[in-house]
Design an enzyme around this catalytic site. Structure first.
Site, mmCIF file in Angstrom:
data_model
loop_
_atom_site.group_PDB
_atom_site.id
_atom_site.type_symbol
_atom_site.label_atom_id
_atom_site.label_comp_id
_atom_site.label_asym_id
_atom_site.label_seq_id
_atom_site.Cartn_x
_atom_site.Cartn_y
_atom_site.Cartn_z
ATOM 1 N N HIS B 154 0.842 -1.200 0.000
ATOM 2 C CA HIS B 154 0.000 0.000 0.000
ATOM 3 C C HIS B 154 0.881 1.255 0.000
ATOM 4 O O HIS B 154 0.643 2.190 -0.769
ATOM 5 C CB HIS B 154 -0.920 -0.017 1.226
ATOM 6 C CG HIS B 154 -1.718 1.241 1.426
ATOM 7 N ND1 HIS B 154 -3.011 1.383 0.992
ATOM 8 C CD2 HIS B 154 -1.394 2.434 1.993
ATOM 9 C CE1 HIS B 154 -3.450 2.597 1.287
ATOM 10 N NE2 HIS B 154 -2.485 3.261 1.904
ATOM 11 N N GLU B 155 1.903 1.249 0.830
ATOM 12 C CA GLU B 155 2.800 2.403 0.887
ATOM 13 C C GLU B 155 3.557 2.571 -0.433
ATOM 14 O O GLU B 155 3.747 3.683 -0.922
ATOM 15 C CB GLU B 155 3.780 2.274 2.051
ATOM 16 C CG GLU B 155 3.121 2.395 3.427
ATOM 17 C CD GLU B 155 2.262 3.644 3.552
ATOM 18 O OE1 GLU B 155 2.634 4.691 3.007
ATOM 19 O OE2 GLU B 155 1.194 3.560 4.181
ATOM 20 N N HIS B 158 1.521 4.224 -2.989
ATOM 21 C CA HIS B 158 1.579 5.691 -2.842
ATOM 22 C C HIS B 158 2.821 6.239 -3.550
ATOM 23 O O HIS B 158 2.763 7.250 -4.238
ATOM 24 C CB HIS B 158 1.672 6.080 -1.365
ATOM 25 C CG HIS B 158 0.345 6.128 -0.645
ATOM 26 N ND1 HIS B 158 -0.741 6.803 -1.143
ATOM 27 C CD2 HIS B 158 -0.050 5.615 0.547
ATOM 28 C CE1 HIS B 158 -1.753 6.690 -0.289
ATOM 29 N NE2 HIS B 158 -1.353 5.960 0.742
ATOM 30 N N GLU B 215 -6.263 7.146 -1.278
ATOM 31 C CA GLU B 215 -6.171 5.956 -0.424
ATOM 32 C C GLU B 215 -6.824 4.748 -1.111
ATOM 33 O O GLU B 215 -6.287 3.654 -1.086
ATOM 34 C CB GLU B 215 -6.835 6.196 0.932
ATOM 35 C CG GLU B 215 -6.089 7.175 1.820
ATOM 36 C CD GLU B 215 -4.662 6.731 2.125
ATOM 37 O OE1 GLU B 215 -4.423 5.508 2.257
ATOM 38 O OE2 GLU B 215 -3.787 7.606 2.198
#
Lengths: 188, 296
Positions: B154-155, B158, B215
C-alpha cells in the site's frame, strides 16, 4: 510512467518482457571461456501467484503442461514456494540451451494465460568461482543482473560489478544498480 | 489473453478529475494575478511595487520547493522515525525489497517509527527519495508476512503513484491561506478574513477528498502488487479495526501518507477525514478480490 498514472494511479503491473532472455546461452559460452564459470544445470522462474480462483485453475493446468514439457525436453521441473509467498519453478537440465528454452517456455505459458505481470524473475546458476554466481533476469526490466550471495544477507558487490563490466557487451545488463534486487535464500 | 485492468473505477477517476479542477483553477488564477500585478506596476512605473511582485514571483516557488524538501524529513522526525541501517531488521528490509521489485520501483529506504499506534507511512516526492516507515507497534502486532507485505505494498503504491507530489500540489491553496493567517504583517489576516477564507475552506475539503480517493487507489495498487486483496483486508482490520492509542500524525498530514488515518473527534465524519472509513475500503477490496484474474 505517464501523466495518467500520476493522476489516477496505476491500474496494472508492468507487463513482462520475456525475449531478452535468449541472450544468455551465447553469453554463457564466454563466461566459461573467459571467467571459468560453468552453468550449474539449474534455473528457475519466480512468480507471484494470485489468490484468485482462476489463477489456481490455470496453475493446475500448467502443472500438466509442465509435465509434458519435461517429458519432451529432457528437463526436470519441480515447484517450491518461498517464505515471501513467491513460487519457484525449478528447472534442471545439463544442456544449458535446453534449460534456457524450458525457462522461456514456462514463463511463456504463464504469460499466455494472462499472468505475465505476475512474473518476477528468471534465475540461472553458475559455478566455478569462490561463490555460486546467479544471473537474474528481471521480467519487469527486460534485463539481467548478477547476484553473488556470500552469506545469509550479504552479497559480493565488487564481484557483481566486475561481472557487469565483463559481460555488458554480450548481455543486456540492468543499468540502474539500485534495481539489482537480491534473492537471498534462493532454493537453487 | 489480456487481463482486465484491476478495479477499473471510472467513477473514482472522474471524481478525482473534478476535485482537481478547482485546484488547477486556483493555480491559474494565482498566476494571472501575479502577471497582472507585474504588468500593472510596470505601467504605473511603480518600481518598488514592481520589484516586490517580481521578487514574489521568483521567491514564492523557491520557498515552496524548500518547504517541500524540508517537510519530508520533518514528517519523518515528527513520527519519531529512524532510518534503518543495512543490517537492521533484515527480514523487514528484505520484504520491502521484494515488494518493490514486483512494483518495479527501486527499493526505498526503510525506517522504523516509535509509536503506540500500529501504522505505516511513506514520504517522498519521487521514487528515488522515498522512505517507507512502519511503526514499532505494527511490528509488534501479529501480522502475518503476507499481511505485512500488503501494508508495505500500500505504501509503495503511494510512492508509485507519486502521491507525495500530488498531495503537495493539492495542499498549496490551503497552505497559502494558513500562511496569510500566520503572517507577521496584519494585512495578511485582514485579507484572509475579507476574501480568502472561502477559498481556504473549499481547498481544505478538496484536499481531504483527494486524499481519500488516493487511499482507495493505493489500496488497489497494493492488491495489484501482492495479487491478494484479502491480505490487505485482514491487515486493515487488524490495525484499523481498533482505536489506536496515541497518534502518529501531526500537522503534516499531507507529506506523510499513512495507511490508516486518525478517526477521532470530528474526523470521524467522512467529509472531514483524509482516509476513507474502514468499511468502505473493505468493500472496495472485496470488489477487487472478485475481479482479480478475470479475463478482459
Amino acid at each position: 510512467m505517464g501523466l495518467r498514472d500520476v493522476l489516477f494511479g496505476r491500474k496494472r503491473l508492468k507487463e513482462a518482457k520475456r525475449d531478452a532472455l535468449f541472450a544468455l546461452p551465447s553469453a554463457a559460452v564466454s563466461m566459461e571461456v573467459e571467467l571459468g564459470l560453468r552453468p550449474a544445470g539449474v534455473g528457475a522462474v519466480v512468480f507471484k501467484p494470485l489468490s484468485a480462483g482462476e489463477f489456481v485453475r490455470a496453475e493446475n493446468e500448467m502443472q500438466e503442461l509442465l509435465d509434458v514439457a519435461a517429458r519432451e525436453s529432457s528437463s526436470r521441473i519441480e515447484r517450491r514456494s518461498d517464505e515471501y509467498g513467491y513460487e519457484w519453478l525449478i528447472i534442471r537440465d545439463e544442456q544449458f540451451e535446453d534449460l534456457v528454452t524450458t525457462v522461456h517456455l514456462v514463463a511463456g505459458e504463464l504469460a499466455e494465460r494472462g499472468f505475465g505481470p505476475q512474473l518476477l524473475a528468471a534465475v540461472t546458476r553458475f559455478d566455478g568461482g569462490k561463490h555460486p554466481v546467479y544471473f537474474v533476469y528481471g521480467y519487469k526490466r527486460g534485463a539481467f543482473w548478477p547476484f553473488v550471495p556470500t552469506g545469509e544477507r550479504e552479497r559480493d558487490n565488487a564481484e557483481e560489478l566486475e561481472l557487469k563490466a565483463k559481460l555488458e557487451k554480450e548481455l543486456p545488463i540492468e543499468a540502474d544498480i539500485s534495481m539489482w534486487f537480491a534473492l537471498y535464500g534462493l532454493p537453487i | 489473453m489480456k487481463r482486465r485492468p484491476l478495479g477499473r473505477d471510472l467513477g473514482l477517476s472522474i471524481r478525482m478529475a473534478v476535485a482537481l479542477i478547482p485546484i488547477l483553477a486556483w493555480y491559474l488564477f494565482a498566476l494571472l494575478l501575479l502577471v497582472a500585478i507585474v504588468i500593472g506596476t510596470l505601467a504605473d512605473r511603480d518600481w518598488d511595487a514592481f520589484l516586490g511582485a517580481a521578487l514574489f514571483a521568483v521567491g514564492g516557488p523557491v520557498l515552496l520547493w524548500q518547504h517541500i524538501h524540508r517537510s519530508e524529513s520533518v514528517a519523518l522526525r515528527a513520527a519519531h522515525a529512524r532510518e534503518l541501517a543495512e543490517d537492521d531488521e533484515p527480514d523487514l528490509q528484505a520484504l520491502v525489497a521484494r515488494v518493490s521489485a514486483m512494483a518495479d520501483l527501486p527499493p526505498p529506504r526503510v525506517a522504523l517509527a516509535k509509536s503506540w499506534a500500529p501504522n505505516a507511512l511513506s514520504v517522498g516526492l519521487n521514487e528515488r527519495r522515498a522512505v517507507v516507515a512502519v511503526t514499532s507497534e505494527l511490528l509488534r502486532r501479529d501480522l502475518t508476512t503476507a499481511e505485512l507485505e500488503a501494508v508495505v505494498a500500500h505504501e509503495l503504491a503511494h510512492v508509485a503513484n507519486r502521491d507525495g507530489l500530488v498531495m503537495t500540489f493539492v495542499s498549496v491553496p490551503a497552505l497559502a491561506g494558513s500562511a496569510m493567517w500566520h503572517a507577521d504583517d496584519g494585512r495578511g489576516k485582514i485579507f484572509f478574513l475579507l476574501f480568502y477564507w472561502p477559498v481556504f475552506f473549499v481547498s481544505l475539503f478538496l484536499m481531504w477528498t483527494l486524499s481519500r480517493y488516493r487511499e482507495y487507489v493505493a489500496d488497489r495498487g497494493a492488491a495489484l502488487i501482492t495479487g491478494a486483496p484479502e491480505q490487505l483486508m485482514s491487515a486493515l482490520q487488524k490495525i484499523a479495526g481498533k482505536p489506536a492509542r496515541g497518534d502518529l500524525r501531526g500537522g503534516l498530514a499531507v507529506q506523510a501518507l499513512c495507511i490508516v488515518g486518525r478517526q477521532a473527534g470530528w474526523r470521524r465524519f467522512e467529509l472531514f477525514s483524509d482516509h476513507p472509513p474502514l468499511d468502505k475500503r473493505l468493500e472496495r477490496l472485496a470488489e477487487l478480490a472478485r475481479d482479480l484474474g478475470k479475463a478482459a
